[in-house]
Design a protein around this motif. Structure first.
Motif, PDB file in Angstrom:
ATOM      1  N   ALA A  22       0.806  -1.294  -0.070  1.00 15.98           N
ATOM      2  CA  ALA A  22      -0.068  -0.212  -0.003  1.00 15.98           C
ATOM      3  C   ALA A  22       0.819   1.209  -0.147  1.00 15.98           C
ATOM      4  O   ALA A  22       0.721   2.403  -0.576  1.00 15.98           O
ATOM      5  N   ALA A  23       1.891   1.229   0.678  1.00 11.43           N
ATOM      6  CA  ALA A  23       2.755   2.385   0.879  1.00 11.43           C
ATOM      7  C   ALA A  23       3.443   2.785  -0.410  1.00 11.43           C
ATOM      8  O   ALA A  23       3.735   3.741  -0.983  1.00 11.43           O
ATOM      9  N   LEU A  24       4.027   1.136  -1.014  1.00  9.39           N
ATOM     10  CA  LEU A  24       4.796   1.415  -2.380  1.00  9.39           C
ATOM     11  C   LEU A  24       3.526   2.098  -3.549  1.00  9.39           C
ATOM     12  O   LEU A  24       4.070   2.801  -4.223  1.00  9.39           O
ATOM     13  N   ALA A  25       2.519   1.655  -3.341  1.00 17.31           N
ATOM     14  CA  ALA A  25       1.369   2.168  -4.534  1.00 17.31           C
ATOM     15  C   ALA A  25       1.160   3.671  -4.129  1.00 17.31           C
ATOM     16  O   ALA A  25       1.121   4.509  -5.370  1.00 17.31           O
ATOM     17  N   ALA A  41      -4.956   5.136  -4.373  1.00 15.57           N
ATOM     18  CA  ALA A  41      -3.995   4.150  -4.732  1.00 15.57           C
ATOM     19  C   ALA A  41      -3.776   3.294  -3.162  1.00 15.57           C
ATOM     20  O   ALA A  41      -3.955   2.261  -2.996  1.00 15.57           O
ATOM     21  N   VAL A  42      -3.536   3.941  -2.083  1.00 18.83           N
ATOM     22  CA  VAL A  42      -3.240   3.300  -0.920  1.00 18.83           C
ATOM     23  C   VAL A  42      -4.522   2.427  -0.339  1.00 18.83           C
ATOM     24  O   VAL A  42      -4.496   1.533   0.463  1.00 18.83           O
ATOM     25  N   VAL A  43      -5.627   2.975  -0.472  1.00 17.53           N
ATOM     26  CA  VAL A  43      -6.869   2.155  -0.097  1.00 17.53           C
ATOM     27  C   VAL A  43      -7.428   1.091  -0.855  1.00 17.53           C
ATOM     28  O   VAL A  43      -8.140   0.442  -0.565  1.00 17.53           O
ATOM     29  N   ILE A  44      -6.800   1.189  -2.087  1.00 14.77           N
ATOM     30  CA  ILE A  44      -7.243   0.350  -3.371  1.00 14.77           C
ATOM     31  C   ILE A  44      -6.313  -0.881  -3.054  1.00 14.77           C
ATOM     32  O   ILE A  44      -6.541  -2.234  -3.525  1.00 14.77           O
ATOM     33  N   VAL A  45      -5.310  -1.035  -2.316  1.00 17.02           N
ATOM     34  CA  VAL A  45      -4.610  -2.356  -1.994  1.00 17.02           C
ATOM     35  C   VAL A  45      -5.320  -3.047  -0.982  1.00 17.02           C
ATOM     36  O   VAL A  45      -4.887  -2.756   0.216  1.00 17.02           O
ATOM     37  N   GLU A  46      -6.257  -3.945  -1.560  1.00 14.65           N
ATOM     38  CA  GLU A  46      -6.996  -4.681  -0.475  1.00 14.65           C
ATOM     39  C   GLU A  46      -6.683  -5.935  -0.223  1.00 14.65           C
ATOM     40  O   GLU A  46      -5.433  -6.349  -0.837  1.00 14.65           O
ATOM     41  N   SER A  47      -7.275  -6.765   0.496  1.00 17.47           N
ATOM     42  CA  SER A  47      -6.962  -7.975   1.003  1.00 17.47           C
ATOM     43  C   SER A  47      -6.874  -8.808   0.020  1.00 17.47           C
ATOM     44  O   SER A  47      -6.340 -10.292   0.148  1.00 17.47           O
ATOM     45  N   ALA A  66      -8.015  10.206  -9.804  1.00 22.49           N
ATOM     46  CA  ALA A  66      -8.480   9.033  -8.932  1.00 22.49           C
ATOM     47  C   ALA A  66      -8.495   7.715  -9.817  1.00 22.49           C
ATOM     48  O   ALA A  66      -8.091   6.674  -9.173  1.00 22.49           O
ATOM     49  N   LEU A  67      -8.750   7.938 -11.104  1.00 24.91           N
ATOM     50  CA  LEU A  67      -8.604   6.769 -11.904  1.00 24.91           C
ATOM     51  C   LEU A  67      -7.070   6.174 -12.020  1.00 24.91           C
ATOM     52  O   LEU A  67      -6.836   5.100 -11.845  1.00 24.91           O
ATOM     53  N   PHE A  68      -6.194   7.095 -12.055  1.00 21.60           N
ATOM     54  CA  PHE A  68      -4.728   6.854 -11.989  1.00 21.60           C
ATOM     55  C   PHE A  68      -4.633   5.992 -10.955  1.00 21.60           C
ATOM     56  O   PHE A  68      -3.659   5.008 -10.755  1.00 21.60           O
ATOM     57  N   GLY A  69      -4.770   6.621  -9.750  1.00 16.10           N
ATOM     58  CA  GLY A  69      -4.375   6.119  -8.575  1.00 16.10           C
ATOM     59  C   GLY A  69      -5.029   4.535  -8.333  1.00 16.10           C
ATOM     60  O   GLY A  69      -4.457   3.624  -7.673  1.00 16.10           O
ATOM     61  N   ALA A  70      -6.457   4.337  -8.589  1.00 20.28           N
ATOM     62  CA  ALA A  70      -6.826   3.097  -8.613  1.00 20.28           C
ATOM     63  C   ALA A  70      -6.073   1.993  -9.513  1.00 20.28           C
ATOM     64  O   ALA A  70      -5.914   0.844  -9.059  1.00 20.28           O
ATOM     65  N   VAL A  71      -5.552   2.416 -10.730  1.00 23.28           N
ATOM     66  CA  VAL A  71      -4.937   1.677 -11.441  1.00 23.28           C
ATOM     67  C   VAL A  71      -3.673   1.193 -10.889  1.00 23.28           C
ATOM     68  O   VAL A  71      -3.160   0.088 -11.042  1.00 23.28           O
ATOM     69  N   VAL A  72      -2.941   1.950 -10.327  1.00 27.48           N
ATOM     70  CA  VAL A  72      -1.673   1.773  -9.529  1.00 27.48           C
ATOM     71  C   VAL A  72      -1.956   0.857  -8.437  1.00 27.48           C
ATOM     72  O   VAL A  72      -1.115  -0.210  -8.378  1.00 27.48           O
ATOM     73  N   GLY A  73      -2.942   1.102  -7.686  1.00 28.39           N
ATOM     74  CA  GLY A  73      -3.178   0.261  -6.620  1.00 28.39           C
ATOM     75  C   GLY A  73      -3.500  -1.173  -7.016  1.00 28.39           C
ATOM     76  O   GLY A  73      -3.032  -2.195  -6.399  1.00 28.39           O
ATOM     77  N   VAL A  74      -4.356  -1.195  -7.906  1.00 26.55           N
ATOM     78  CA  VAL A  74      -4.669  -2.542  -8.264  1.00 26.55           C
ATOM     79  C   VAL A  74      -3.471  -3.421  -8.887  1.00 26.55           C
ATOM     80  O   VAL A  74      -3.361  -4.722  -8.885  1.00 26.55           O
ATOM     81  N   ALA A  75      -2.777  -2.636  -9.716  1.00 22.99           N
ATOM     82  CA  ALA A  75      -1.433  -3.342 -10.616  1.00 22.99           C
ATOM     83  C   ALA A  75      -0.402  -3.741  -9.324  1.00 22.99           C
ATOM     84  O   ALA A  75       0.078  -4.766  -9.641  1.00 22.99           O
ATOM     85  N   VAL A  76      -0.400  -2.773  -8.471  1.00 25.47           N
ATOM     86  CA  VAL A  76       0.857  -3.328  -7.279  1.00 25.47           C
ATOM     87  C   VAL A  76       0.258  -4.418  -6.530  1.00 25.47           C
ATOM     88  O   VAL A  76       1.019  -5.391  -6.200  1.00 25.47           O
TER      89      VAL A  76
END
Length: 385
Positions: free
Chosen positions: A42-45, A69-75, A160-170
Motif C-alpha cells: 500500500a505504501a509503495l502504491a 492508491a493506498v486504499v485500493i491495495v485490498e486483501s 482518482a482513476l490513475f491511483g486506482a490503476v496503480v493500486g490494483v497493479a501493485v
C-alpha cells in the motif's frame, strides 16, 4: 487475591500469545508476514502514484492519486478491482454533481447544503457497495478546494482513476495475496485448541481438580474455540475470493482452492466447538454451585476423562488427516478409524456404568446425564464423518 491471580494468568496467556505470534512471523510464512507485505505494498502504491502524478506530471490535484492508491491495495486482487471501480465511480458522481451545482449556484455554503445530502443518498446506490461514501468525499474535494472549474474536476477524476490503476497493479503484480495457507492454518488452530481443551478437562477430572476457577478457564477457552471456528469459516471465504483474477493462482506451486473437504471439516469443527462448550459449561456450573454430591466420583470421573482423552486424540488425527500439507495421510486415516472405535467403546463403558452409580442421587444423575448427552453428540459427529 483471587482477582489478582486471574489477572496475572490472563496477562501471561496474552503475553505467550504475542511471543508465539512473533516467533511464527519470524520463522515461517504466515498471516503476520502477509499483513506486513500488504502494508508495504500500500505504501509503495501511494509512492508510485505520487511520484508520477505529483513529482513528474505536477498535476493540480496530485494528492488524489496516492490517496486512492493506498486504499485500493485490498486483501484480495478481486476486491481491489471491484472496490477500485466502485470508488472511482463514486468519486466521479460526487465530483460531477458538486461541480454542476457550484457552477450553477455560485455560492459555496448553499451548494454544500444542497449537494451533500444528494450525494450521500446517491452513495447508497447498491452498485457502489461500501465505496458509496466516497461520493461525498469527491463532492467535498470540489467544494473546499478553491475555485470550481470543469478542468479541475476532470483532473480529480483522472487522478482518482490513475491511483486506482496503480493500486490494483501493485496488488496484482507484487506478491498478490493468496489465503489458502491461512485457511488451513485457521482450521488446524481450531482443531488443536479443541484437543487441548478436552485434554485439560480430562486431566482435571482424573486428578480431582474441579474447582470453579479452573472450570471457568476451561469454559472461556471453549467459547474462544467457537470464535476460532468462525474465523476459519471467514478464511474459507477469503481463500475462494483471493483466487479470483489472481495471476499467481494458476502457478504450478499454487494450492488447490478449498472445496467440499474444507466445508465438511468446518461443519465438524463447529459441532466440536458447540459440544466442547457444552461439556465445559456443565463442569463449570457444577463446580460453581459447590454441590459436593454432584461432583464426579472417581468411579465415573475416570472413565469420562478417558473418553475425553480419546476424543481429543480423534480430533488431532482428524486434523492431521484433513489438513495435511502434503495431501492425504493414509496412516493418520487408519489411526483415526481406530481412535473412533476406541472412542465408542469408552463411551459404551461409561454409559453402562452410569445407571448403577447414580441410582439414588438425582443431582449427580442430572450432571452425568448432561455430560453423557454431550459425549454422545460429540462422538456421533466424528463417527459420522
Amino acid at each position: 487475591m483471587e482477582w489478582t491471580g486471574r489477572t496475572v494468568r490472563a496477562i501471561r496467556r496474552r503475553g505467550a500469545d504475542v511471543v508465539r505470534t512473533v516467533r511464527w512471523a519470524w520463522a515461517e510464512p504466515g498471516r503476520e508476514r502477509d499483513l506486513v507485505a500488504q502494508a508495504g505494498k500500500a505504501a509503495l502504491a501511494a509512492w508510485i502514484a505520487w511520484a508520477v502524478a505529483g513529482w513528474w506530471l505536477q498535476a493540480p490535484m496530485a494528492f488524489v492519486a496516492p490517496w486512492v492508491a493506498v486504499v485500493i491495495v485490498e486483501s484480495t486482487v478481486y476486491r481491489s478491482v471491484a472496490h477500485g471501480l466502485q470508488q472511482v465511480a463514486a468519486i466521479a458522481v460526487g465530483t460531477v454533481v458538486a461541480t454542476a451545482a457550484a457552477l450553477a449556484l455560485d455560492n459555496t455554503m448553499v451548494t454544500m447544503a444542497l449537494v451533500l445530502p444528494t450525494v450521500l443518498l446517491l452513495g447508497q446506490w447498491q452498485r457502489l457497495g461500501s465505496q458509496g461514501v466516497y461520493a461525498a468525499t469527491g463532492a467535498l474535494f470540489v467544494l473546499t478546494g478553491g475555485q470550481v472549474t470543469v478542468a479541475a474536476s476532470a483532473a480529480r477524476i483522472a487522478e482518482a482513476l490513475f491511483g486506482a490503476v496503480v493500486g490494483v497493479a501493485v496488488n496484482a503484480l507484487i506478491r498478490p495475496p493468496v489465503y489458502l495457507r491461512d485457511t488451513r492454518a485457521a482450521l488446524t488452530d481450531a482443531a488443536r485448541e479443541a484437543q487441548e481443551i478436552l485434554d485439560a478437562v480430562a486431566d482435571g477430572l482424573a486428578e480431582g481438580e474441579w474447582d470453579a476457577h479452573q472450570a471457568g478457564d476451561w469454559h472461556e477457552r471453549a467459547l474462544r474455540l467457537g470464535r476460532l471456528v468462525d474465523q476459519a469459516g471467514s478464511a474459507i471465504g477469503w481463500s475462494r475470493e483471493s483466487m479470483r483474477i489472481n495471476p499467481w493462482a494458476r502457478r504450478k506451486h499454487a494450492l488447490a482452492p478449498p472445496g467440499k473437504a474444507y466445508a465438511d471439516a468446518l461443519a465438524v469443527l463447529d459441532y466440536v466447538a458447540v459440544h466442547t462448550a457444552g461439556v465445559t459449561r456443565t463442569v463449570w456450573e457444577t463446580a460453581d454451585h459447590n454441590v459436593e454430591a454432584a461432583r464426579p466420583a472417581e468411579a465415573l470421573a475416570q472413565p469420562y476423562a478417558v473418553f475425553l482423552r480419546h476424543t481429543a486424540r480423534a480430533i488431532r488425527l482428524y486434523s492431521e488427516t484433513r489438513f495435511a500439507s502434503n495431501g492425504h495421510d493414509d496412516s493418520a486415516a487408519r489411526e483415526l478409524r481406530e481412535a473412533v472405535g476406541e472412542l465408542q467403546r469408552t463411551l459404551d463403558a461409561f454409559r453402562r456404568r452410569l445407571p448403577g452409580a447414580v441410582a439414588d442421587d438425582p443431582d449427580a444423575l442430572v450432571t452425568y446425564g448432561t455430560l453423557l448427552a454431550q459425549a454422545h453428540r460429540l462422538a456421533g459427529q466424528l463417527v459420522q464423518d
